[in-house]
Design a protein around this motif. Structure first.
Motif, short mmCIF file in Angstrom:
data_model
loop_
_atom_site.label_atom_id
_atom_site.label_comp_id
_atom_site.label_asym_id
_atom_site.label_seq_id
_atom_site.Cartn_x
_atom_site.Cartn_y
_atom_site.Cartn_z
N ALA A 522 0.83 -1.21 0.00
CA ALA A 522 0.00 0.00 0.00
C ALA A 522 0.86 1.25 0.00
CB ALA A 522 -0.93 -0.01 1.21
N ALA A 523 1.92 1.26 0.80
CA ALA A 523 2.80 2.42 0.87
C ALA A 523 3.53 2.65 -0.47
CB ALA A 523 3.82 2.23 1.99
N VAL A 524 4.00 1.55 -1.07
CA VAL A 524 4.67 1.67 -2.37
C VAL A 524 3.70 2.20 -3.43
CG1 VAL A 524 5.76 0.37 -4.24
CG2 VAL A 524 6.39 -0.10 -1.86
N ALA A 525 2.47 1.73 -3.41
CA ALA A 525 1.47 2.18 -4.37
C ALA A 525 1.20 3.67 -4.22
CB ALA A 525 0.18 1.38 -4.19
N TRP A 526 1.07 4.14 -2.97
CA TRP A 526 0.82 5.56 -2.75
C TRP A 526 2.02 6.39 -3.20
CZ3 TRP A 526 2.87 9.70 -0.14
CH2 TRP A 526 2.02 10.80 0.05
N ALA A 527 3.25 5.95 -2.88
CA ALA A 527 4.44 6.69 -3.27
C ALA A 527 4.55 6.77 -4.80
CB ALA A 527 5.68 6.02 -2.68
N ILE A 528 4.27 5.67 -5.49
CA ILE A 528 4.30 5.68 -6.96
C ILE A 528 3.29 6.67 -7.51
CG2 ILE A 528 3.79 4.30 -9.01
CD1 ILE A 528 4.93 1.88 -7.56
N THR A 529 2.10 6.70 -6.93
CA THR A 529 1.06 7.62 -7.39
C THR A 529 1.50 9.06 -7.28
OG1 THR A 529 -0.67 6.06 -6.71
CG2 THR A 529 -1.32 8.35 -7.04
N MET A 530 2.03 9.44 -6.12
CA MET A 530 2.47 10.82 -5.91
C MET A 530 3.62 11.20 -6.85
SD MET A 530 0.47 12.14 -3.63
CE MET A 530 -0.78 11.19 -4.49
N LEU A 531 4.55 10.28 -7.03
CA LEU A 531 5.70 10.57 -7.89
C LEU A 531 5.29 10.68 -9.35
CD1 LEU A 531 8.39 8.27 -6.23
CD2 LEU A 531 8.28 10.77 -6.18
N VAL A 532 4.34 9.85 -9.81
CA VAL A 532 3.85 9.95 -11.18
C VAL A 532 3.16 11.29 -11.41
CG1 VAL A 532 2.12 9.04 -12.78
CG2 VAL A 532 3.67 7.48 -11.61
N ASP A 533 2.31 11.69 -10.48
CA ASP A 533 1.61 12.97 -10.60
C ASP A 533 2.60 14.13 -10.66
OD1 ASP A 533 -0.49 14.80 -10.67
OD2 ASP A 533 -0.66 14.88 -8.49
N THR A 534 3.61 14.10 -9.79
CA THR A 534 4.61 15.17 -9.75
C THR A 534 5.47 15.17 -11.01
OG1 THR A 534 4.70 15.03 -7.34
CG2 THR A 534 6.53 16.12 -8.45
N ALA A 535 5.87 13.98 -11.46
CA ALA A 535 6.72 13.90 -12.66
C ALA A 535 6.00 14.41 -13.90
CB ALA A 535 7.18 12.45 -12.86
N LEU A 536 4.73 14.08 -14.03
CA LEU A 536 3.96 14.58 -15.18
C LEU A 536 3.92 16.10 -15.19
CD1 LEU A 536 0.94 12.08 -15.23
CD2 LEU A 536 2.77 12.25 -16.92
N ALA A 537 3.64 16.70 -14.03
CA ALA A 537 3.59 18.17 -13.96
C ALA A 537 4.96 18.78 -14.25
CB ALA A 537 3.09 18.60 -12.58
N ALA A 538 6.02 18.16 -13.73
CA ALA A 538 7.37 18.70 -13.96
C ALA A 538 7.74 18.65 -15.43
CB ALA A 538 8.38 17.91 -13.13
N VAL A 539 7.43 17.56 -16.10
CA VAL A 539 7.72 17.44 -17.53
C VAL A 539 6.93 18.47 -18.33
CG1 VAL A 539 7.48 15.94 -19.54
CG2 VAL A 539 8.40 15.02 -17.41
N GLN A 540 5.67 18.66 -17.99
CA GLN A 540 4.84 19.63 -18.71
C GLN A 540 5.34 21.06 -18.51
OE1 GLN A 540 1.17 18.49 -16.93
NE2 GLN A 540 0.66 16.99 -18.51
N VAL A 541 5.73 21.39 -17.28
CA VAL A 541 6.25 22.74 -17.02
C VAL A 541 7.53 22.96 -17.80
CG1 VAL A 541 7.30 24.19 -15.25
CG2 VAL A 541 5.14 23.04 -14.79
N ARG A 542 8.39 21.96 -17.85
CA ARG A 542 9.68 22.14 -18.53
C ARG A 542 9.54 22.07 -20.05
NH1 ARG A 542 12.86 23.84 -20.89
NH2 ARG A 542 15.09 23.41 -21.05
N MET A 543 8.85 21.05 -20.56
CA MET A 543 8.84 20.82 -22.00
C MET A 543 7.75 21.60 -22.72
SD MET A 543 11.41 18.85 -22.10
CE MET A 543 11.34 18.47 -23.86
N LEU A 544 6.61 21.80 -22.09
CA LEU A 544 5.49 22.44 -22.79
C LEU A 544 5.33 23.91 -22.42
CD1 LEU A 544 2.90 19.51 -22.55
CD2 LEU A 544 4.53 20.03 -24.37
#
Length: 615
Positions: A522-544
């Protein structure tokens, strides 16, 4: 150092102080209600409070974030004449929806109580008392968001994070002293929300009048004007403008000037000023969609001193806008410097609508992990997971404080096309977030077994999940306010897409990992979720969006935090174990070493500005 960074530092400190007060008041409320109502009564009370909080978030429809962005943007583009219109466009639909939802909650209170509180009679009573107050809860948050967008972090913090949270436990104690029961406790909790709405609405009106009086393109008003008395609303001199010449003294451009208050004899540390951009037509140059920097500023100005010498026109923007312009304010019909009602509504709800849906998905992401853990694990393990996950979220106070201060500034900078300045400000803010937050999460990861004993010996089994959650938060915090930057850049639809992906990942990861690995899964699943959400936003801010995240400063702070709070903590724990004595020694050594490192790095991380921000 520039005025913009100083204002951000002051606003961030005010926001942090308010967040701390709100957290302490929330803890005091929990203790007070638990002692007044007992375990069973407190459980029903907080279930109702949670329902009200969720419904408030839903009925806001994303308009709170929309007001922060667009009011700051309109000020930056000298569209002060459109402010009243955007407030009406935001408040009317939210007010109608809130009233309808409140009426439905009142009417269906027995059914809601049966679903969420086992049909207890007290739950029905509490819902009947709380439901009418839901009608103004979203409007209160909109009014508070409006004060942020108009530049007053102080008003937002004092009303929303200090006065309202602090008043609630005091009123609960008062009704308990008078011998009243659960219904009176719910009434005592609800009344401060109405008082906060009235106070926020009053302050918002004052701020709006002040902006309109200081703007030469605002619609005419009856009665005395600032030109007649030489003062703006609230007794302040008109902002650098005389009746005969409009904007008499041209503010220097660039980052250093856009947040410099006129010489009015005083400075409000909670106000983030925003002067009109030096361009004949908003959007002709230096807009958020690209283009050259505004007139009088070079792209290389950066944090340095901007050149002066340009004069700012005091007349309405010309109507011969370039047909190739893509700024939203060009849509619709503009008369007298104002856009049409339809254009304003499309511009506002085109941003706020997707944000409203994303807010609902954010609630789902937070709750789905606990719900799935409760359904697939034992009640004991589910309780441990819920406690650990809630404990982890308390460390985001610094991130929340910087978001309160930085959001309107980023929106204004991007509206004026000041991308380099926005990048630098966000990079400094990220450095502060990392410097303040990483030590906490590293401490939780290393000394989790001891920290969890504060809740009881039965919770020590959550040490490994707590460490996983804490390490996941390190990655989230390393990106700073990237979610806020994405939203202030106008990309609420991208944010909505990110939440859809994150929710999908959250559900899938929990369903895959929970059966096989239990709490750790459960903890790994939550951590993956938060990191995916953050990574998507970071890529969009930088690349788009084309904005660099500026991670060099934060990386330096992170390395020193890893050394003292990570490495030193592991050494102390391996030698002395995880107990009160070793934890105290660890904190003493780590804080001393890390504090010395930050002092040596204070100029590089701009911590000297933060330290002077209270002056």
């Amino acid at each position: 150092m520039t005025a913009a960074l100083k204002e951000f530092a002051r606003g961030g400190m005010i926001g942090l102080a308010g967040s701390i007060v709100a957290a302490v008041a929330g803890f005091a409320l929990t203790v007070t209600v638990a002692r007044v109502l007992g375990p069973a009564g407190a459980g029903v009370f907080f279930v109702v409070v949670a329902l009200i909080a969720i419904l408030t978030e839903v009925t806001e429809l994303g308009a709170d974030t929309g007001l922060v962005r667009l009011t700051a943007r309109f000020r930056a583009l000298n569209r002060v004449a459109d402010l009243r219109r955007v407030f009406a466009v935001a408040f009317i639909p939210v007010g109608v929806i809130s009233f309808l939802v409140a009426a439905l909650l009142y009417g269906f209170a027995p059914w809601v109580a049966g679903v969420f509180a086992g049909g207890q009679a007290d739950a029905v009573l509490l819902l009947h008392i709380a439901a009418p107050f839901l009608a103004v809860a979203a409007a209160r948050n909109l009014a508070l968001a409006g004060t942020r967008g108009l530049g007053s972090v102080t008003a937002y913090t004092l009303i929303g994070n200090v006065a309202m949270p602090a008043l609630r436990p005091l009123l609960v104690l008062a009704v308990f002293a008078l011998g009243y029961g659960a219904g009176a406790v719910m009434l005592a909790w609800s009344i401060p929300g109405v008082l906060a709405f009235l106070a926020a609405a009053f302050v918002l009106r004052r701020l709006l009048l002040r902006r309109e009086h200081a703007d030469p393109t605002a619609p005419p008003r009856t009665g005395p004007t600032p030109e007649d008395s030489g003062t703006a609303s609230g007794g302040e001199p008109a902002t650098g403008r005389t009746p005969s010449t409009g904007w008499g003294k041209t503010p220097q451009l660039g980052l250093a000037s856009n947040h410099t208050r006129p010489a009015t004899g005083h400075t409000d540390p909670g106000v983030v000023p925003c002067e009109p951009r030096n361009s004949s037509t908003p959007g002709d140059s230096g807009t958020a969609s690209g283009g050259e920097p505004p007139t009088g500023r070079t792209a290389s100005t950066g944090w340095g001193k901007a050149p002066a010498g340009r004069t700012t026109p005091a007349v309405n923007p010309p109507s011969h806008a370039s047909p190739s312009a893509t700024e939203p304010e060009r849509s619709g019909t503009a008369t007298g410097g104002r856009t049409s009602w339809g254009a304003t509504a499309r511009e506002f709800w085109g941003f706020a609508g997707p944000r409203g849906v994303a807010s609902v998905l954010e609630i789902a992401i937070v709750q789905v992990g606990v719900l799935l853990a409760g359904a697939m694990l034992t009640s004991h393990d589910a309780g441990i997971y819920a406690t650990a996950s809630r404990f982890v979220t308390t460390g985001t106070l610094v991130l929340a404080a910087t978001r309160i201060a930085i959001a309107p500034q980023i929106s204004a900078m991007l509206a004026r096309g000041e991308r380099a300045e926005a990048q630098r400000l966000n990079a400094v803010a990220t450095g502060w977030v990392v410097a303040a937050s990483w030590p906490l999460y590293l401490s939780l990861a290393v000394f989790g077994p001891f920290v969890l004993t504060l809740f009881g010996e039965d919770f020590t089994g959550g040490a490994v999940p707590l460490a996983i959650l804490a390490l996941g938060m390190l990655g989230v915090l390393a990106a700073g306010n990237v979610q806020t930057v994405l939203l202030m850049g106008g990309k609420s639809s991208w944010s909505l897409l990110n939440k859809v992906v994150a929710l999908t990942v959250c559900v899938a990861a929990h369903l895959i990992l929970l059966p096989a690995y239990g709490l750790i899964g459960a903890a790994v699943a939550w951590a993956i979720t938060m990191l995916v959400d953050t990574a998507l936003a970071a890529v969009q801010v930088r690349m788009l969006l084309g904005l660099r995240l500026g991670l060099r400063g934060p990386a330096v702070a992170a390395l020193w935090a890893l050394l003292w709070f990570g490495g030193a903590g592991l050494v102390v724990r391996s030698v002395l174990g995880a107990n009160a004595g070793s934890f105290a020694l660890y904190l003493l050594v780590a804080c001393a070493g890390y504090g010395f490192a930050l002092w040596r790095l204070r100029a590089r991380l701009h911590l000297d500005v933060l330290l002077r921000s209270h002056r």
